[in-house]
Scaffold this active site. Structure first.
Site: not given
Ligand code: ASP
Length: 310
Positions: A175, A203-206, A226-227, A229
């Site tokens: 991200t 799918r929707v992340g954070d 980032t991570g 989500g």
């Molecule tokens: N946080 C992002 C998501 O889950 C992905 C990422 O940061 O690596 O969409």
């Protein structure tokens, strides 16, 4: 007058030194340095934190090495669906989009949602219409395609077929994001992502959720995560850092370390955050091997790093 500060990230995860060549490392660091410079240029000319984070994230979206804009990862069906968000610390105004494809810079579409509609988060055709109305550039499918992301999808799908998928979600994400404080003392945050490789369509992340992957409030801090989500959403990572500062009187670093190293880490939430406090201090904790990151404070030399030590 305050002094400015800026921090950026290009994703956190299983970034193994063994798989990194000196050329690749130099290319990542050059991409990070360009993004820091793009944001700092705005702040140096007395621009706003919001303009600085937008400029820094655009630079990262344009760089195919990072999972956002050009270089976004693929869903199980081989599509690219992008999420982005901006948040302004002055009044907590925010704009976001989820699941979009076409605009070159999803972060600018998020900003158009904030500036041109009464809403916070748009999906579907109207999100693209807002981008068109704002005169933002669109790109064709070829522009967004990268062989490395396509190969990562094939590899993940093959591992799933064999029932071998790594339980380490850190392998599949990435991200980009930026946080800034400008000379007027205002904070802002922006985050943009292609999400996770082999995510389900829709799918929707954070990232596009204010309070989870993106947060800004002048009284406390600006955060971009980032991570993994799903865990960032469940633990409202960004607003939790701000709440710890507000209610417990913790410093930015104490609050960010707690959320990343305890709340997220202990619940399968690999990843990290970049954060800037109202006083301009910066914290960039991560609980996995590495996080592509960079920062600069007024009067100091810009820094970029990938691993814990460099
Ligand atoms: N946080 C992002 C998501 O889950 C992905 C990422 O940061 O690596 O969409």
């Amino acid at each position: 007058m305050s002094t400015y500060s800026l921090a950026i990230h290009g994703g956190a995860g299983t970034i193994l030194r063994t798989q990194m060549t000196p050329e690749k490392e130099a290319a990542y660091k050059a991409g990070l340095a360009r993004a820091v410079a793009a944001g700092e240029d705005v702040l140096r000319q007395d621009g706003t934190a919001m303009d600085a984070v937008t400029a820094a994230v655009c630079a990262l979206e344009d760089e195919p090495l990072f999972n956002a804009g050009r270089g976004a990862v693929f869903t199980t069906e081989g599509a690219q669906e992008m999420d982005a968000c901006v948040m302004d610390g002055r009044d907590r105004s925010a704009g976001a989009v989820a699941g979009i494809f076409g605009p070159r810079n999803p972060v600018r579409v998020a900003r158009a949602v904030m500036e041109r509609t009464p809403h916070v988060l748009l999906i579907g055709p109207m999100a693209l219409q807002i981008a068109r109305d704002a005169g933002l550039p669109f790109e064709e499918r070829d522009y967004f395609f990268t062989q490395a992301r396509w190969d990562a999808l094939q590899e993940t799908m093959e591992m799933r077929r064999k029932g071998q998928e790594s339980d380490d979600p850190a392998r599949r994400h990435g991200t980009v994001g930026a946080v800034a404080r400008d000379r007027a003392g205002n904070l802002a945050a922006a985050t943009s992502t292609g999400g996770m490789t082999a995510k389900l369509p829709g799918r929707v992340g954070d990232t596009p959720l204010p309070g989870a992957g993106t947060f800004a409030e002048n009284a406390t801090c600006a955060v971009s995560g980032t991570g993994h989500g799903e865990v960032f959403i469940r633990y409202t990572a960004g607003s939790e850092i701000a709440a710890r500062m507000r209610f417990l009187g913790q410093s930015l670093d104490e609050a960010a370390q707690h959320v990343v190293m305890k709340d997220l880490h202990d619940h399968d939430g690999s990843g990290g955050v970049i954060a800037i406090a109202h006083d301009g201090s910066i914290s960039m904790p991560f609980n996995c091997e590495g996080m592509y990151r960079g920062s600069v404070r007024e009067g100091e030399a810009p820094q970029v790093a990938i691993y814990r030590d460099a």
